[in-house]
Design a protein around this motif. Structure first.
Motif, PDB file in Angstrom:
ATOM      1  N   ASP A 366      67.870 -17.348  30.715  1.00 49.37           N
ATOM      2  CA  ASP A 366      67.161 -17.790  31.849  1.00 49.37           C
ATOM      3  C   ASP A 366      67.651 -18.757  32.999  1.00 49.37           C
ATOM      4  N   ALA A 367      69.054 -18.764  32.529  1.00 49.60           N
ATOM      5  CA  ALA A 367      70.139 -18.882  33.458  1.00 49.60           C
ATOM      6  C   ALA A 367      70.081 -18.451  34.738  1.00 49.60           C
ATOM      7  N   ALA A 368      69.995 -17.212  34.092  1.00 39.97           N
ATOM      8  CA  ALA A 368      70.632 -15.674  34.876  1.00 39.97           C
ATOM      9  C   ALA A 368      68.835 -15.790  35.842  1.00 39.97           C
ATOM     10  N   GLU A 369      67.792 -15.938  35.681  1.00 42.35           N
ATOM     11  CA  GLU A 369      66.768 -16.639  36.672  1.00 42.35           C
ATOM     12  C   GLU A 369      67.016 -16.931  37.437  1.00 42.35           C
ATOM     13  N   ALA A 370      66.581 -18.128  36.458  1.00 44.42           N
ATOM     14  CA  ALA A 370      67.399 -19.812  37.489  1.00 44.42           C
ATOM     15  C   ALA A 370      67.970 -19.709  38.665  1.00 44.42           C
ATOM     16  N   ARG A 371      69.023 -18.399  38.484  1.00 42.95           N
ATOM     17  CA  ARG A 371      70.189 -18.339  39.308  1.00 42.95           C
ATOM     18  C   ARG A 371      69.571 -17.678  40.727  1.00 42.95           C
ATOM     19  N   ARG A 372      68.723 -16.724  40.607  1.00 44.22           N
ATOM     20  CA  ARG A 372      68.282 -15.508  41.282  1.00 44.22           C
ATOM     21  C   ARG A 372      67.258 -16.761  41.933  1.00 44.22           C
ATOM     22  N   ARG A 373      66.114 -17.925  41.389  1.00 50.56           N
ATOM     23  CA  ARG A 373      65.285 -18.501  41.979  1.00 50.56           C
ATOM     24  C   ARG A 373      65.354 -19.564  42.326  1.00 50.56           C
ATOM     25  N   HIS A 374      66.507 -19.933  42.791  1.00 48.47           N
ATOM     26  CA  HIS A 374      67.073 -21.062  43.246  1.00 48.47           C
ATOM     27  C   HIS A 374      68.804 -21.156  44.391  1.00 48.47           C
ATOM     28  N   ALA A 375      68.637 -19.997  44.430  1.00 46.24           N
ATOM     29  CA  ALA A 375      69.297 -19.689  45.030  1.00 46.24           C
ATOM     30  C   ALA A 375      70.098 -20.329  46.616  1.00 46.24           C
ATOM     31  N   PRO A 376      71.013 -20.990  46.597  1.00 45.27           N
ATOM     32  CA  PRO A 376      71.523 -21.516  48.471  1.00 45.27           C
ATOM     33  C   PRO A 376      71.079 -20.697  49.179  1.00 45.27           C
ATOM     34  N   GLU A 377      71.929 -19.549  49.039  1.00 46.74           N
ATOM     35  CA  GLU A 377      71.736 -18.688  50.307  1.00 46.74           C
ATOM     36  C   GLU A 377      70.013 -18.158  50.131  1.00 46.74           C
ATOM     37  N   ARG A 378      68.809 -17.837  49.414  1.00 44.63           N
ATOM     38  CA  ARG A 378      67.705 -18.312  49.944  1.00 44.63           C
ATOM     39  C   ARG A 378      66.935 -19.253  50.261  1.00 44.63           C
ATOM     40  N   TYR A 379      67.840 -19.945  49.307  1.00 43.62           N
ATOM     41  CA  TYR A 379      67.160 -21.809  50.359  1.00 43.62           C
ATOM     42  C   TYR A 379      67.506 -21.720  51.894  1.00 43.62           C
ATOM     43  N   ARG A 380      69.025 -21.368  52.072  1.00 40.74           N
ATOM     44  CA  ARG A 380      69.332 -21.678  53.447  1.00 40.74           C
ATOM     45  C   ARG A 380      68.346 -20.484  54.477  1.00 40.74           C
ATOM     46  N   ASP A 381      67.972 -19.185  54.266  1.00 40.38           N
ATOM     47  CA  ASP A 381      67.376 -19.130  55.294  1.00 40.38           C
ATOM     48  C   ASP A 381      65.663 -19.417  55.615  1.00 40.38           C
ATOM     49  N   GLU A 382      65.441 -19.081  54.172  1.00 41.92           N
ATOM     50  CA  GLU A 382      64.160 -20.014  53.695  1.00 41.92           C
ATOM     51  C   GLU A 382      63.596 -21.831  55.072  1.00 41.92           C
ATOM     52  N   LEU A 383      64.359 -21.826  54.612  1.00 38.53           N
ATOM     53  CA  LEU A 383      64.544 -23.739  55.482  1.00 38.53           C
ATOM     54  C   LEU A 383      64.820 -23.452  56.477  1.00 38.53           C
ATOM     55  N   VAL A 384      65.796 -22.702  57.534  1.00 37.98           N
ATOM     56  CA  VAL A 384      66.262 -22.765  58.573  1.00 37.98           C
ATOM     57  C   VAL A 384      65.309 -21.922  59.265  1.00 37.98           C
ATOM     58  N   ALA A 385      64.276 -21.219  58.864  1.00 36.65           N
ATOM     59  CA  ALA A 385      63.141 -20.620  59.682  1.00 36.65           C
ATOM     60  C   ALA A 385      62.128 -21.674  60.136  1.00 36.65           C
ATOM     61  N   ALA A 386      61.959 -22.266  58.723  1.00 31.70           N
ATOM     62  CA  ALA A 386      60.834 -23.459  58.647  1.00 31.70           C
ATOM     63  C   ALA A 386      61.189 -24.855  59.532  1.00 31.70           C
ATOM     64  N   VAL A 387      62.954 -25.008  59.858  1.00 33.81           N
ATOM     65  CA  VAL A 387      62.279 -26.159  60.798  1.00 33.81           C
ATOM     66  C   VAL A 387      62.852 -25.096  62.268  1.00 33.81           C
ATOM     67  N   ALA A 388      63.477 -24.371  62.614  1.00 31.52           N
ATOM     68  CA  ALA A 388      63.748 -23.790  63.258  1.00 31.52           C
ATOM     69  C   ALA A 388      62.234 -23.014  64.273  1.00 31.52           C
ATOM     70  N   GLY A 389      61.657 -22.542  63.542  1.00 35.73           N
ATOM     71  CA  GLY A 389      60.329 -22.109  64.289  1.00 35.73           C
ATOM     72  C   GLY A 389      60.549 -20.828  63.909  1.00 35.73           C
ATOM     73  N   PRO A 390      59.277 -19.964  64.241  1.00 35.35           N
ATOM     74  CA  PRO A 390      58.756 -18.443  63.304  1.00 35.35           C
ATOM     75  C   PRO A 390      59.924 -18.028  64.594  1.00 35.35           C
ATOM     76  N   ASP A 391      60.799 -18.470  65.503  1.00 35.57           N
ATOM     77  CA  ASP A 391      61.411 -17.393  66.139  1.00 35.57           C
ATOM     78  C   ASP A 391      63.427 -17.560  66.032  1.00 35.57           C
ATOM     79  N   ALA A 392      62.968 -18.269  64.181  1.00 40.50           N
ATOM     80  CA  ALA A 392      64.870 -18.493  63.835  1.00 40.50           C
ATOM     81  C   ALA A 392      65.350 -17.002  63.291  1.00 40.50           C
ATOM     82  N   VAL A 393      66.504 -16.776  63.437  1.00 34.10           N
ATOM     83  CA  VAL A 393      67.249 -16.007  62.140  1.00 34.10           C
ATOM     84  C   VAL A 393      67.869 -16.174  61.809  1.00 34.10           C
ATOM     85  N   PRO A 394      68.294 -15.482  60.701  1.00 36.88           N
ATOM     86  CA  PRO A 394      69.340 -16.373  59.351  1.00 36.88           C
ATOM     87  C   PRO A 394      70.581 -16.084  59.849  1.00 36.88           C
TER      88      PRO A 394
END
Length: 403
Positions: A366-394
């Motif tokens: 479970d710990a390995a799966e949680a690291r994948r689901r909640h990885a800071p790198e994944r969060y960074r890209d998705e949050l930047v895209a949401a905040v910056a708008g559709p033209d955001a580049v990771p």
């Protein structure tokens, strides 16, 4: 004749990162504060971030350690205390005192907009409109059981914002029940949660007392009283168990901590319950635990403490409602039960410990799966895209600030 060497093209100059103001209602290091820390770090890969908080606290030092500028600013924060006369007067006073400083911060540090890290700060999207700035509201609250009128009031901040980010599908559904039009400009970004890179497995054998752990606020809605009742139920069944409570109370809720201590004493559990107080570093407590309990009575929009337990490779029992069910879904060593029935919590603990080697192995997976689901790198890209708008580049990996 000497042929001159070809001229090398000039090195590209990195584009200046536009200023973004991030607003947060506190400076502690509980779940929402830790999410803010990850959000500010993620957004700093794309923007020049300034975080505004109402006062000092340990979060300020953590932000500074990641290279993020922090400013203090009086700000009205919607809390339950605002429903009482004294709290309402304080809310009004904070609004009056904070208006001009907030406008100055918006003009100086909010060229790219303002990111409001909770719906308890409805004045900021309104002030952003006055200052001609774009606003994004990140919703971490999901009070499905609250009266409809209160829920409509809580929808004010996202309604005034240009974009909405929700921390779970449950949070967005609760918001859309009272403000369905918000769904069209909302994005779900599950929380980033950092955990140990190589979590220590639970102990191989359950010799001596079973070690139960509760991490969170000592408040009625978070359910530490359920954890105590679970211990009492296990003891009545002859299970040798102990409980550690890690957390403290909100100012004004000291009465609850006193009541909880009295309950422990009256049940004869004084030598089996440890009140460890607040600590910013929960991992040593999780490493020492056998089973983590997240027994919230009230709705939870997500459940960071549940994810932290999974990341630490610890079996987990959570309340079977709201965002907690979503946060714990799909993990083999997690059980979800009725928050109000301590006997079911005791049953769940005993199910997890009945075949301890299998539970211990499942918790590591479970710990390995949680690291994948909640990885800071994944969060960074998705949050930047949401905040910056559709033209955001990771942002490229080298742009990410280190912890």
């Amino acid at each position: 004749m000497t042929v001159p060497a070809p001229r090398r093209p000039p090195e590209p100059v990195p584009a200046a990162r536009p200023p973004l103001l991030v607003v947060h209602p506190g400076a502690e290091l509980y779940g929402a504060d830790r999410v803010l820390l990850e959000s500010a770090t993620a957004l700093a890969a794309r923007f020049t971030v300034t975080v505004a908080v109402p006062g000092p606290g340990p979060l300020v030092g953590e932000l500074a350690a990641r290279g993020v500028r922090v400013e203090t600013c009086p700000m009205p924060v919607l809390r339950n205390a605002a429903l009482r006369p004294r709290g309402a007067l304080r809310l009004l006073a904070d609004a009056v005192r904070g208006t001009l400083p907030a406008l100055r911060l918006l003009r100086r540090h909010g060229v790219a907009g303002v990111y409001v890290n909770t719906l308890t700060l409805p004045s900021w999207p309104l002030l952003a409109r006055l200052a001609g700035r774009r606003s994004v509201c990140h919703v971490h609250e999901a009070e499905q059981s609250a009266p409809r009128l209160l829920r409509l009031g809580m929808a004010l901040c996202p309604a005034l914002a240009d974009r909405v980010v929700a921390n779970s599908r449950f949070t967005l559904e609760v918001l859309a029940e009272v403000a369905p039009r918000l769904r069209r400009r909302s994005t779900v970004v599950p929380n980033a949660v950092r955990g140990p890179a190589d979590p220590e497995p639970a102990r191989a054998e359950l010799t001596g007392p079973l070690r139960l752990l509760y991490v969170g606020r000592l408040s009625p809605r978070k359910g530490p009283q359920v954890a105590v009742a679970t211990l009492q139920e296990l003891r009545s069944r002859g299970v040798d168990a102990r409980l550690t409570l890690v957390g403290s109370v909100f100012e004004g809720y000291e009465w609850f901590a006193d009541e909880l201590r009295s309950t422990v004493a009256d049940a004869g559990l004084g030598d089996r319950v440890e009140f460890a107080g607040f600590t910013a570093d929960v991992w040593p407590h999780l490493a020492a635990a056998d089973v983590a309990l997240v027994p919230s009575i009230g709705d939870e929009s997500f459940g960071n403490t549940a994810v932290e337990a999974v990341l630490a490779a610890r079996p987990l029992v959570v309340s079977a409602h709201s965002g907690l069910r979503e946060a714990a879904a799909g993990y083999a060593a997690a059980q979800a039960v009725d928050a109000g029935r301590p006997e079911e919590w005791a049953d769940a603990v005993q199910r997890l410990t009945a075949d301890w080697p299998a539970t211990r192995t499942a918790a590591l997976a479970d710990a390995a799966e949680a690291r994948r689901r909640h990885a800071p790198e994944r969060y960074r890209d998705e949050l930047v895209a949401a905040v910056a708008g559709p033209d955001a580049v990771p942002a490229p990996p080298h742009a990410v600030l280190s912890r």
